[in-house]
Design a protein around this motif. Structure first.
Motif, PDB file in Angstrom:
ATOM      1  N   THR A 126       0.809  -1.282   0.115  1.00  0.00           N
ATOM      2  CA  THR A 126       0.041   0.192  -0.048  1.00  0.00           C
ATOM      3  C   THR A 126       0.754   1.210  -0.038  1.00  0.00           C
ATOM      4  O   THR A 126       2.023   1.186   0.277  1.00  0.00           O
ATOM      5  CB  THR A 126      -1.030   0.158   1.128  1.00  0.00           C
ATOM      6  OG1 THR A 126      -0.013   0.000   2.534  1.00  0.00           O
ATOM      7  CG2 THR A 126      -2.006  -1.250   0.995  1.00  0.00           C
ATOM      8  N   ALA A 127       0.411   2.286  -0.309  1.00  0.00           N
ATOM      9  CA  ALA A 127       0.891   3.510  -0.248  1.00  0.00           C
ATOM     10  C   ALA A 127       1.554   4.162   0.976  1.00  0.00           C
ATOM     11  O   ALA A 127       0.755   4.280   1.887  1.00  0.00           O
ATOM     12  CB  ALA A 127       0.008   4.661  -1.069  1.00  0.00           C
ATOM     13  N   CYS A 128       2.687   4.821   1.072  1.00  0.00           N
ATOM     14  CA  CYS A 128       3.150   5.411   1.912  1.00  0.00           C
ATOM     15  C   CYS A 128       2.722   6.820   2.268  1.00  0.00           C
ATOM     16  O   CYS A 128       2.370   7.664   1.301  1.00  0.00           O
ATOM     17  CB  CYS A 128       4.643   5.761   1.821  1.00  0.00           C
ATOM     18  SG  CYS A 128       5.735   3.905   1.981  1.00  0.00           S
ATOM     19  N   GLY A 129       2.519   7.292   3.548  1.00  0.00           N
ATOM     20  CA  GLY A 129       2.202   8.825   3.677  1.00  0.00           C
ATOM     21  C   GLY A 129       3.265   9.685   3.564  1.00  0.00           C
ATOM     22  O   GLY A 129       4.355   9.524   2.799  1.00  0.00           O
ATOM     23  N   PRO A 130       2.966  10.991   3.624  1.00  0.00           N
ATOM     24  CA  PRO A 130       1.991  11.535   4.510  1.00  0.00           C
ATOM     25  C   PRO A 130       0.741  11.548   3.594  1.00  0.00           C
ATOM     26  O   PRO A 130       0.409  11.989   2.541  1.00  0.00           O
ATOM     27  CB  PRO A 130       2.344  12.859   4.871  1.00  0.00           C
ATOM     28  CG  PRO A 130       3.470  13.248   3.898  1.00  0.00           C
ATOM     29  CD  PRO A 130       4.137  11.903   3.445  1.00  0.00           C
ATOM     30  N   PRO A 189      -2.508   5.237  10.781  1.00  0.00           N
ATOM     31  CA  PRO A 189      -2.313   3.763  10.036  1.00  0.00           C
ATOM     32  C   PRO A 189      -2.324   4.265   8.410  1.00  0.00           C
ATOM     33  O   PRO A 189      -1.920   3.521   7.528  1.00  0.00           O
ATOM     34  CB  PRO A 189      -3.808   3.218  10.215  1.00  0.00           C
ATOM     35  CG  PRO A 189      -4.654   3.950  11.028  1.00  0.00           C
ATOM     36  CD  PRO A 189      -3.739   5.003  11.706  1.00  0.00           C
ATOM     37  N   ARG A 190      -2.932   5.418   8.105  1.00  0.00           N
ATOM     38  CA  ARG A 190      -2.884   5.759   6.783  1.00  0.00           C
ATOM     39  C   ARG A 190      -1.541   5.988   6.235  1.00  0.00           C
ATOM     40  O   ARG A 190      -1.219   6.318   4.873  1.00  0.00           O
ATOM     41  CB  ARG A 190      -3.981   6.750   6.484  1.00  0.00           C
ATOM     42  CG  ARG A 190      -5.217   6.364   6.348  1.00  0.00           C
ATOM     43  CD  ARG A 190      -6.299   7.696   6.449  1.00  0.00           C
ATOM     44  NE  ARG A 190      -6.272   8.280   7.414  1.00  0.00           N
ATOM     45  CZ  ARG A 190      -7.106   9.427   7.874  1.00  0.00           C
ATOM     46  NH1 ARG A 190      -8.094   9.863   6.991  1.00  0.00           N
ATOM     47  NH2 ARG A 190      -6.983  10.205   8.845  1.00  0.00           N
ATOM     48  N   ASN A 191      -0.693   6.093   6.934  1.00  0.00           N
ATOM     49  CA  ASN A 191       0.731   6.722   6.599  1.00  0.00           C
ATOM     50  C   ASN A 191       1.721   5.156   6.457  1.00  0.00           C
ATOM     51  O   ASN A 191       2.666   5.142   6.132  1.00  0.00           O
ATOM     52  CB  ASN A 191       1.603   7.225   7.489  1.00  0.00           C
ATOM     53  CG  ASN A 191       1.018   8.898   7.588  1.00  0.00           C
ATOM     54  OD1 ASN A 191       0.492   9.189   6.515  1.00  0.00           O
ATOM     55  ND2 ASN A 191       1.443   9.315   8.562  1.00  0.00           N
ATOM     56  N   LYS A 192       0.898   4.054   6.875  1.00  0.00           N
ATOM     57  CA  LYS A 192       1.774   2.796   6.631  1.00  0.00           C
ATOM     58  C   LYS A 192       1.907   2.091   5.362  1.00  0.00           C
ATOM     59  O   LYS A 192       1.113   2.242   4.555  1.00  0.00           O
ATOM     60  CB  LYS A 192       0.934   1.827   7.720  1.00  0.00           C
ATOM     61  CG  LYS A 192       0.990   2.225   9.115  1.00  0.00           C
ATOM     62  CD  LYS A 192       0.189   1.160   9.961  1.00  0.00           C
ATOM     63  CE  LYS A 192       0.236   1.738  11.331  1.00  0.00           C
ATOM     64  NZ  LYS A 192       1.198   1.989  12.144  1.00  0.00           N
ATOM     65  N   ASN A 193       2.946   1.666   5.290  1.00  0.00           N
ATOM     66  CA  ASN A 193       3.342   0.885   4.125  1.00  0.00           C
ATOM     67  C   ASN A 193       2.964  -0.637   4.207  1.00  0.00           C
ATOM     68  O   ASN A 193       4.069  -1.289   4.508  1.00  0.00           O
ATOM     69  CB  ASN A 193       4.875   0.910   3.577  1.00  0.00           C
ATOM     70  CG  ASN A 193       5.264   0.338   2.442  1.00  0.00           C
ATOM     71  OD1 ASN A 193       6.480   0.137   2.065  1.00  0.00           O
ATOM     72  ND2 ASN A 193       4.314   0.398   1.402  1.00  0.00           N
ATOM     73  N   ASP A 242       6.575   8.973   4.381  1.00  0.00           N
ATOM     74  CA  ASP A 242       6.533   8.438   5.630  1.00  0.00           C
ATOM     75  C   ASP A 242       6.101   6.888   5.543  1.00  0.00           C
ATOM     76  O   ASP A 242       4.733   6.674   5.163  1.00  0.00           O
ATOM     77  CB  ASP A 242       5.568   9.226   6.380  1.00  0.00           C
ATOM     78  CG  ASP A 242       5.336   8.612   7.768  1.00  0.00           C
ATOM     79  OD1 ASP A 242       5.938   7.451   8.288  1.00  0.00           O
ATOM     80  OD2 ASP A 242       4.414   9.328   8.444  1.00  0.00           O
ATOM     81  N   CYS A 243       6.753   5.834   5.381  1.00  0.00           N
ATOM     82  CA  CYS A 243       6.493   4.563   5.481  1.00  0.00           C
ATOM     83  C   CYS A 243       6.456   3.769   6.712  1.00  0.00           C
ATOM     84  O   CYS A 243       6.622   2.435   6.747  1.00  0.00           O
ATOM     85  CB  CYS A 243       7.388   3.764   4.283  1.00  0.00           C
ATOM     86  SG  CYS A 243       7.072   4.509   2.564  1.00  0.00           S
TER      87      CYS A 243
END
Length: 305
Positions: free
Chosen positions: A181-185, A202-206, A194-195
């Motif tokens: 999945t995509a890294c943030g921010p 959680p939306r910043n997580k890879n 931001d991975c």
């Protein structure tokens, strides 16, 4: 070890994608579509679209990075297609192709340029996210969408391409575990990604996908999507055929036609009386009819009954 990682992945997905109710069968799937042979007036090419979608009820998500491996027939294409500059991978136009998305219609969100030979008959391709998920508007969902377009130049177009995903992890380590999945921010566009899996947002997580599903059946020639105006409206009838396959919709004179069996072997060629071809001597099954003008070619699938 891999089972341990799978458990961690599923736990993270449960926390970060709250709409998911059951994750044991949720995953992503990669397929082929629009496989065809093309000709630019000088060279012959195999072309196809690579499609991506969620399966098993996985929630929609923003795509980060990934990698695919493709096997091919060296008799058809030669060896080391990357080193010999015989392969092109593109994602244009956007938004038709997922990885063609740009931030404010200017900056590429993804780098799709990494292509390497992975043996004489296998090539790897990878893409990476270069602008944060806050710039991404497209989601991978349950409807298959075009990820990229692959184009490989033939050495011998009369040979079967045998293009397929390599998902055997005994041959390529972690071949099915290459998508994230995509890294943030998540809330802004940034080239500093931001991975961090330890991030409290959680939306910043890879997040890694394990054991993605691959289906190579669509790589077989015959599913056409040609832009060539000379043969764009051409089709054949009847389907299935018993004795004769007739050609309709011709706007330009054909120079020859060829009949191939399902594995790509040439079994018949005609250079005269090209409005139809007799197929009564063929065994029942799927065949491909390749039509040529002086400037273009098109392959059409038919069934012999």
């Amino acid at each position: 070890m891999k089972q341990h990682y799978k458990f961690l992945q599923r736990t993270i997905l449960l926390l970060s994608i709250m709409t998911v109710t059951s994750i044991s069968a949720q995953n992503i799937q990669l397929t082929f579509a629009n496989a065809q042979n093309t000709n630019d007036g000088t060279n012959d090419f195999y072309e196809a679209d690579i499609m991506i979608q969620t399966i098993g009820g996985l929630a929609d998500f923003k795509l980060g990075s990934g990698q695919l491996y493709f096997n091919y027939n060296t008799v058809a294409f030669g060896t080391n297609v990357r080193a010999n500059n015989k392969i092109q991978i593109t994602a244009s136009p956007s938004p038709e192709y997922f990885l063609g998305e740009k931030y404010v219609n200017v900056l590429d969100i993804y780098d799709i340029s990494t292509i390497n030979d992975n043996g004489d008959s296998r090539v790897s391709w990878a893409f990476s996210q270069i602008i944060s998920s806050g710039s991404i508007t497209q989601l991978v969902g349950s409807t298959a969408r075009k990820l990229i377009h692959i184009k490989i130049q033939y050495t011998d177009v009369n040979q079967s391409p045998n293009i397929a995903f390599e998902d055997n992890e005994a041959l390529v380590n972690a071949a099915r575990d290459q998508f994230y999945t995509a890294c943030g921010p998540y809330d802004s566009a940034s080239t500093t990604l931001d991975c961090d899996l330890g991030d409290t947002e959680p939306r910043n997580k890879n997040i890694q996908f394990f054991d993605a599903m691959y289906d190579s059946s669509g790589a077989a020639l015959g599913t056409l999507n040609t832009n060539d105006v000379e043969l764009a409206g051409v089709s054949v009838f009847p389907i299935p055929a018993k004795d004769i396959v007739a050609i309709k919709g011709l706007t330009h004179e054909l120079s020859r036609l060829e009949v191939y069996n399902f594995i790509g072997q040439l079994i018949k060629t005609k250079t005269k009386n090209l409005e139809a071809v007799h197929v009564n001597t063929l065994s029942e099954g799927v065949y491909f009819l390749k039509l040529y003008t002086n400037k273009a070619s098109k392959t059409v699938r038919f069934v012999k009954n």
